[in-house]
Design a protein around this motif. Structure first.
Motif, mmCIF file in Angstrom:
data_model
loop_
_atom_site.group_PDB
_atom_site.id
_atom_site.type_symbol
_atom_site.label_atom_id
_atom_site.label_comp_id
_atom_site.label_asym_id
_atom_site.label_seq_id
_atom_site.Cartn_x
_atom_site.Cartn_y
_atom_site.Cartn_z
ATOM 1 N N GLY A 103 35.569 -4.014 -19.983
ATOM 2 C CA GLY A 103 34.848 -5.197 -20.430
ATOM 3 C C GLY A 103 34.427 -5.092 -21.884
ATOM 4 O O GLY A 103 34.584 -6.043 -22.663
ATOM 5 N N VAL A 104 33.905 -3.936 -22.278
ATOM 6 C CA VAL A 104 33.480 -3.738 -23.665
ATOM 7 C C VAL A 104 34.682 -3.788 -24.598
ATOM 8 O O VAL A 104 34.624 -4.384 -25.685
ATOM 9 C CB VAL A 104 32.724 -2.398 -23.797
ATOM 10 N N GLY A 105 35.789 -3.162 -24.194
ATOM 11 C CA GLY A 105 36.989 -3.198 -25.012
ATOM 12 C C GLY A 105 37.492 -4.619 -25.228
ATOM 13 O O GLY A 105 37.879 -5.000 -26.342
ATOM 14 N N LEU A 106 37.460 -5.412 -24.162
ATOM 15 C CA LEU A 106 37.897 -6.806 -24.287
ATOM 16 C C LEU A 106 36.937 -7.594 -25.172
ATOM 17 O O LEU A 106 37.367 -8.459 -25.949
ATOM 18 C CB LEU A 106 37.994 -7.449 -22.903
ATOM 19 N N LEU A 107 35.646 -7.297 -25.074
ATOM 20 C CA LEU A 107 34.667 -7.960 -25.945
ATOM 21 C C LEU A 107 34.957 -7.657 -27.412
ATOM 22 O O LEU A 107 34.865 -8.553 -28.266
ATOM 23 C CB LEU A 107 33.257 -7.500 -25.570
ATOM 24 N N ALA A 157 35.380 0.000 -15.440
ATOM 25 C CA ALA A 157 35.066 -1.419 -15.497
ATOM 26 C C ALA A 157 34.276 -1.762 -16.756
ATOM 27 O O ALA A 157 34.583 -2.732 -17.462
ATOM 28 C CB ALA A 157 34.278 -1.824 -14.250
ATOM 29 N N LEU A 158 33.249 -0.956 -17.042
ATOM 30 C CA LEU A 158 32.407 -1.239 -18.202
ATOM 31 C C LEU A 158 33.195 -1.095 -19.497
ATOM 32 O O LEU A 158 33.104 -1.944 -20.395
ATOM 33 C CB LEU A 158 31.199 -0.304 -18.209
ATOM 34 N N VAL A 159 33.995 -0.037 -19.597
ATOM 35 C CA VAL A 159 34.757 0.190 -20.823
ATOM 36 C C VAL A 159 35.839 -0.885 -20.999
ATOM 37 O O VAL A 159 36.101 -1.331 -22.124
ATOM 38 C CB VAL A 159 35.371 1.602 -20.816
ATOM 39 N N TRP A 173 32.413 5.768 -21.884
ATOM 40 C CA TRP A 173 32.964 6.055 -20.551
ATOM 41 C C TRP A 173 32.317 7.309 -19.964
ATOM 42 O O TRP A 173 31.918 7.326 -18.801
ATOM 43 C CB TRP A 173 34.479 6.238 -20.641
ATOM 44 N N GLY A 174 32.212 8.344 -20.764
ATOM 45 C CA GLY A 174 31.643 9.596 -20.273
ATOM 46 C C GLY A 174 30.196 9.444 -19.853
ATOM 47 O O GLY A 174 29.770 9.958 -18.805
ATOM 48 N N ILE A 175 29.411 8.730 -20.648
ATOM 49 C CA ILE A 175 27.991 8.533 -20.328
ATOM 50 C C ILE A 175 27.839 7.746 -19.033
ATOM 51 O O ILE A 175 27.051 8.104 -18.151
ATOM 52 C CB ILE A 175 27.282 7.809 -21.497
ATOM 53 N N VAL A 176 28.597 6.658 -18.908
ATOM 54 C CA VAL A 176 28.494 5.818 -17.712
ATOM 55 C C VAL A 176 28.973 6.570 -16.482
ATOM 56 O O VAL A 176 28.375 6.462 -15.396
ATOM 57 C CB VAL A 176 29.289 4.505 -17.900
ATOM 58 N N GLU A 179 32.653 -7.078 -14.082
ATOM 59 C CA GLU A 179 32.135 -7.215 -12.721
ATOM 60 C C GLU A 179 33.272 -7.222 -11.704
ATOM 61 O O GLU A 179 33.148 -6.646 -10.606
ATOM 62 C CB GLU A 179 31.324 -8.508 -12.618
ATOM 63 N N ALA A 180 34.376 -7.855 -12.050
ATOM 64 C CA ALA A 180 35.530 -7.886 -11.140
ATOM 65 C C ALA A 180 36.023 -6.473 -10.845
ATOM 66 O O ALA A 180 36.287 -6.119 -9.688
ATOM 67 C CB ALA A 180 36.653 -8.720 -11.753
#
Length: 351
Positions: A66-70, A62-64, A325-328, A162-163
């Motif tokens: 979102g960051v990629g889209l940003l 999810a985080l990656v 991704w790995g850290i998260v 978040e989705a």
């Protein structure tokens, strides 16, 4: 070349397909633990293991995403990738720890995370980080980042992140809804057979709420769908140059729904009839409106979507996303509330 309409439609199809699969599969206990790693052997010969969860995998995804889209959205504004990465790192370094700090402050628990708390910190932090970046950038010969479009891009990334993050909640059985029988009658009729039934004694809904095996309001799925729709609408507005509207749409829908959806949740959200997270959501909307009214008007900008996609495919960006991704995954996937006992044996029939 890809049009704005095709890009948004592709996002919708991708996320809709993923959500459909997740809503059907993830409530089952099969989708809680991804792996157990043996770390210590006891006197009986059994290993004690550390569990890694699908919660961590889905949160990292999810985080990656979102960051990629940003990166794509800011790249479409021709913001240099190094500036985008600096913004992302600064915000994440402040907001990721806040997910734990706020949960400890509101819920009194040291092994819990809250995206709502991290977001509330982020809504204050992001404009400040952008302001300081814009003070430094002209000194090194780089044009300042347009504030409102950048805030809109951050909010869109948050909405999608978040989705998808709510899928992680389904896997762990956290952020769960009230029992269907306790929901308003009209909601019972609307949901019908669309409720959730969680299985597995290791899921939070079981050990914290004793509600495994019960029909519950699928609040995680409802939140995921609301945020996906808000993100898609805001992405379309962003790509058409309506940055202020995109910013307000995402924050009003996501934080308005957050405050409303709290009334359908059964997990502990702090003391009091009105939770701290509801207050944070409403305050965030007013803060966004205040920001939009105070920030100076900027020149019209036409997003260049192909340039944004090209920025995201740069090898350095791909490596950055993989590392993130790995850290998260390690931070959020390492289970703090479960353990494992592991034994190994030979398959003599295969020797």
């Amino acid at each position: 070349m890809i049009s704005s309409e095709a890009f948004v439609l592709s996002l919708g199809l991708l996320l809709g397909s993923l959500a459909t699969w997740a809503f059907k599969r993830l409530p089952d206990e099969r989708w809680q633990f991804l792996a157990s790693v043996p770390i210590m052997k006891d006197s009986s010969g059994r290993w004690h293991g550390l569990n890694f969860t699908y919660y961590g995998l889905l949160t990292a995804n999810a985080l990656v995403f979102g960051v990629g889209l940003l990166i794509v959205l800011l790249g479409s504004l021709h913001v240099p990738t190094t500036v985008t990465l600096a913004l992302i790192l600064a915000v994440l370094l402040l907001c990721l720890p806040a997910a734990k700090w706020v949960a400890r402050l509101v819920e009194g628990k040291s092994c819990t995370f809250t995206v709502a708390g991290a977001f509330f910190v982020g809504i204050f932090v992001t404009p400040v980080v952008l302001h300081f970046l814009n003070l430094v950038l002209p000194e090194v010969g780089v044009r300042p980042v347009p504030i409102v479009p950048a805030l809109a891009a951050v909010m869109i990334a948050y909405a999608f992140g978040e989705a998808l993050g709510r899928l992680a909640c389904i896997s762990f059985g956290c952020c769960y809804g009230v029992s269907l029988s306790a929901a308003p009658s009209i909601l019972q009729k609307v949901l019908g057979r669309r409720h959730f039934v969680f299985s597995g004694k290791m899921k939070k809904i079981s050990y914290a709420g004793g509600m495994d095996g019960m029909q519950v309001v699928p609040i995680q799925a409802m939140t995921s769908l609301v945020y996906i729709l808000a993100g898609l609408a805001a992405t379309f507005l962003f790509l058409k140059g309506s940055f202020g509207v995109a910013f307000i749409v995402t924050i009003a829908v996501t934080q308005g729904w957050r405050s409303l959806s709290e009334t359908l949740r059964a997990d502990y959200r702090g003391d009091g009839r009105i939770s701290a997270y509801q207050i944070m959501g409403i305050l965030a909307i007013f803060l966004a409106l205040a920001l939009l009214s105070l920030l100076p008007a900027e020149l019209a900008i036409t997003p260049d979507l192909p340039a944004g996609i090209e920025a995201a495919w740069h090898p350095a960006v791909v490596l950055f996303l993989q590392g993130l991704w790995g850290i998260v995954f390690v931070l959020f996937g390492k289970s703090m509330v479960t353990g494992a006992e592991i034994s190994f044996h030979l398959r003599h029939d295969r020797i």
